[in-house]
Design a protein around this motif. Structure first.
Motif, short mmCIF file in Angstrom:
data_model
loop_
_atom_site.label_atom_id
_atom_site.label_comp_id
_atom_site.label_asym_id
_atom_site.label_seq_id
_atom_site.Cartn_x
_atom_site.Cartn_y
_atom_site.Cartn_z
N ARG A 152 -4.55 -0.70 4.88
CA ARG A 152 -3.99 -1.78 4.08
C ARG A 152 -4.85 -2.18 2.89
NH1 ARG A 152 -2.28 -6.56 7.82
NH2 ARG A 152 -0.84 -6.95 6.12
N GLU A 153 -6.13 -1.74 2.87
CA GLU A 153 -7.02 -2.11 1.77
C GLU A 153 -7.34 -0.90 0.90
OE1 GLU A 153 -6.47 -5.15 4.03
OE2 GLU A 153 -7.55 -3.52 5.00
N GLY A 154 -7.56 -1.17 -0.38
CA GLY A 154 -7.86 -0.05 -1.27
C GLY A 154 -8.20 -0.52 -2.68
N ILE A 155 -8.43 0.45 -3.55
CA ILE A 155 -8.62 0.21 -4.98
C ILE A 155 -7.42 0.84 -5.69
CG2 ILE A 155 -10.07 0.58 -7.00
CD1 ILE A 155 -11.34 -1.21 -4.90
N GLY A 156 -6.74 0.05 -6.52
CA GLY A 156 -5.57 0.53 -7.22
C GLY A 156 -5.84 0.80 -8.69
N ARG A 157 -4.99 1.63 -9.28
CA ARG A 157 -5.12 1.99 -10.69
C ARG A 157 -3.73 2.02 -11.32
NH1 ARG A 157 -4.73 7.02 -13.53
NH2 ARG A 157 -6.10 7.13 -15.37
N LEU A 158 -3.60 1.41 -12.49
CA LEU A 158 -2.33 1.38 -13.21
C LEU A 158 -2.56 1.87 -14.63
CD1 LEU A 158 0.65 0.45 -12.75
CD2 LEU A 158 0.02 -1.65 -13.96
N THR A 159 -1.83 2.90 -15.04
CA THR A 159 -1.99 3.47 -16.37
C THR A 159 -1.16 2.69 -17.39
OG1 THR A 159 -0.14 5.00 -16.05
CG2 THR A 159 -2.32 5.76 -15.36
N PRO A 160 -1.41 2.89 -18.68
CA PRO A 160 -0.64 2.17 -19.69
C PRO A 160 0.86 2.41 -19.62
CG PRO A 160 -2.62 3.09 -20.68
CD PRO A 160 -2.55 3.63 -19.27
N ASP A 161 1.29 3.57 -19.06
CA ASP A 161 2.73 3.82 -18.94
C ASP A 161 3.28 3.40 -17.58
OD1 ASP A 161 1.50 5.75 -17.43
OD2 ASP A 161 2.51 7.46 -18.36
N GLY A 162 2.48 2.64 -16.80
CA GLY A 162 2.98 2.05 -15.57
C GLY A 162 2.87 2.90 -14.32
N LYS A 163 2.11 3.98 -14.34
CA LYS A 163 1.94 4.81 -13.15
C LYS A 163 0.83 4.25 -12.26
CE LYS A 163 3.60 9.07 -15.31
NZ LYS A 163 3.25 10.46 -15.72
N TYR A 164 1.13 4.15 -10.96
CA TYR A 164 0.24 3.51 -9.99
C TYR A 164 -0.33 4.53 -9.02
CZ TYR A 164 -0.79 1.18 -5.53
OH TYR A 164 -1.36 0.79 -4.33
N ARG A 165 -1.60 4.35 -8.65
CA ARG A 165 -2.23 5.16 -7.61
C ARG A 165 -3.19 4.30 -6.82
NH1 ARG A 165 -5.99 10.65 -8.25
NH2 ARG A 165 -6.40 10.90 -6.01
N LYS A 166 -3.30 4.59 -5.52
CA LYS A 166 -4.20 3.83 -4.65
C LYS A 166 -5.22 4.77 -4.02
CE LYS A 166 -4.15 1.56 -0.11
NZ LYS A 166 -3.29 1.21 1.03
#
Length: 303
Positions: free
Chosen positions: A174-188
């Motif tokens: 349930r815990e993590g570090i997230g990343r969001l690119t300028p075009d809205g793509k998400y990764r955890k």
């Protein structure tokens, strides 16, 4: 030392380029503006029929003012004391954040790669990321088919926005570090079980550094994770990059320094009781917010 009003409970601080110190006073629903001379000006947050504003996170605005998150309120405060703000209001329809141009209980803010302020909030049980400026107001970037809490956000070295996330609904970890690119793509990037990621900063080594349970952690943009335990500490509060290009953090009544090579030093701060937010000054000193005593302390670590 600067004394704030009783029960101010300072939650976040910013030191502007002109030397002005801005402080979010959570229990007073106000933001303090402290001039380099030491003069304190209180700015009570505006409100209407919505929820009481509780300022918790501040972000530097490109125009010299600040942005803040406060309950269901999102706002901008200029250097002259003018507010521009939005909230959900008393009529929320299908839930917080569902209406057009409303902030939906933002928790964390960061200057995005496009020069606007990015923030996260919720709508209909889903996590939403949006941007805001004083001319266009809030506009959505993307909506995710999941829900989690965000502790902090920062602009990463790769032009994406990174954030600490907790309690992701129905996730294996349930815990993590997230990343969001300028075009809205998400990764955890999932974190080990038992992690409690909190404050986050981009380090001088182009990695992400964040507070965790009893430790400071480092995450490369490729996902490599390192952990640096803090002796006799349960949970560090805040983290920032100092003028010496090291990572500095607060934990209980101490200020800590961690080099990018992993060397850690801790200093007790005289008379401090519960240190939270910190901001580094150019002369090597630090402003430290003491939540328990409602004071701001200027501290220079011994050489």
């Amino acid at each position: 030392m600067i004394r704030l009003p009783p029960k101010a409970r300072p939650e976040d601080m910013l030191l502007a380029r002109d030397g002005t110190l801005w402080v979010a006073e959570a229990s007073l629903a106000a933001i303090a503006q402290i001039a380099p001379s030491g003069k304190v000006t209180q700015h009570p947050l505006p409100r209407d029929e919505g929820f009481a504003p509780i300022p918790s996170d501040l972000a530097q605005s490109p125009d010299g003012g600040i942005w803040y998150a406060a309950g269901d309120q999102l706002g901008h405060l200029s250097r002259s004391g003018k507010f521009t703000w939005w909230n959900d209001g008393s009529s929320q329809g299908n839930g917080p954040g569902e209406g057009d141009g409303v902030p939906g209980w933002p928790d964390a803010l960061a200057l995005g790669p496009d020069g606007t302020i990015w923030y996260e909030h919720s709508a209909a049980g889903r996590k939403v990321f949006s941007r805001v400026d004083t001319k266009q107001g809030p506009t959505r970037i993307t909506q995710l088919d999941t829900q989690f809490d965000v502790g902090a956000m920062t602009l990463g070295p790769d032009g994406a926005v990174w954030f600490t996330q907790r309690d992701e609904y129905d996730a294996k970890q349930r815990e993590g570090i997230g990343r969001l690119t300028p075009d809205g793509k998400y990764r955890k990037w999932p974190l080990p079980a038992g992690s409690t990621p909190g404050a986050l900063v981009t380090g001088p080594d182009r990695a992400l550094w964040f507070t965790n349970l009893g430790s400071i952690n480092r995450l490369d943009t490729d996902g490599s994770l390192a952990r640096y335990p803090i002796r006799n500490a349960t949970y560090p509060s805040d983290i920032a990059v100092g003028s010496d290009k090291s990572l500095w953090f607060t934990t209980d009544h101490r200020l800590g320094r961690l080099t990018t090579k992993g060397r850690m030093t801790l200093w007790p701060v005289p008379d401090a009781e519960e240190l939270g937010a910190l901001v580094p000054a150019e002369d090597g000193s630090f402003w430290l917010a003491d939540r328990k005593t409602d004071t701001l302390r200027r501290f220079t670590p011994p050489q």
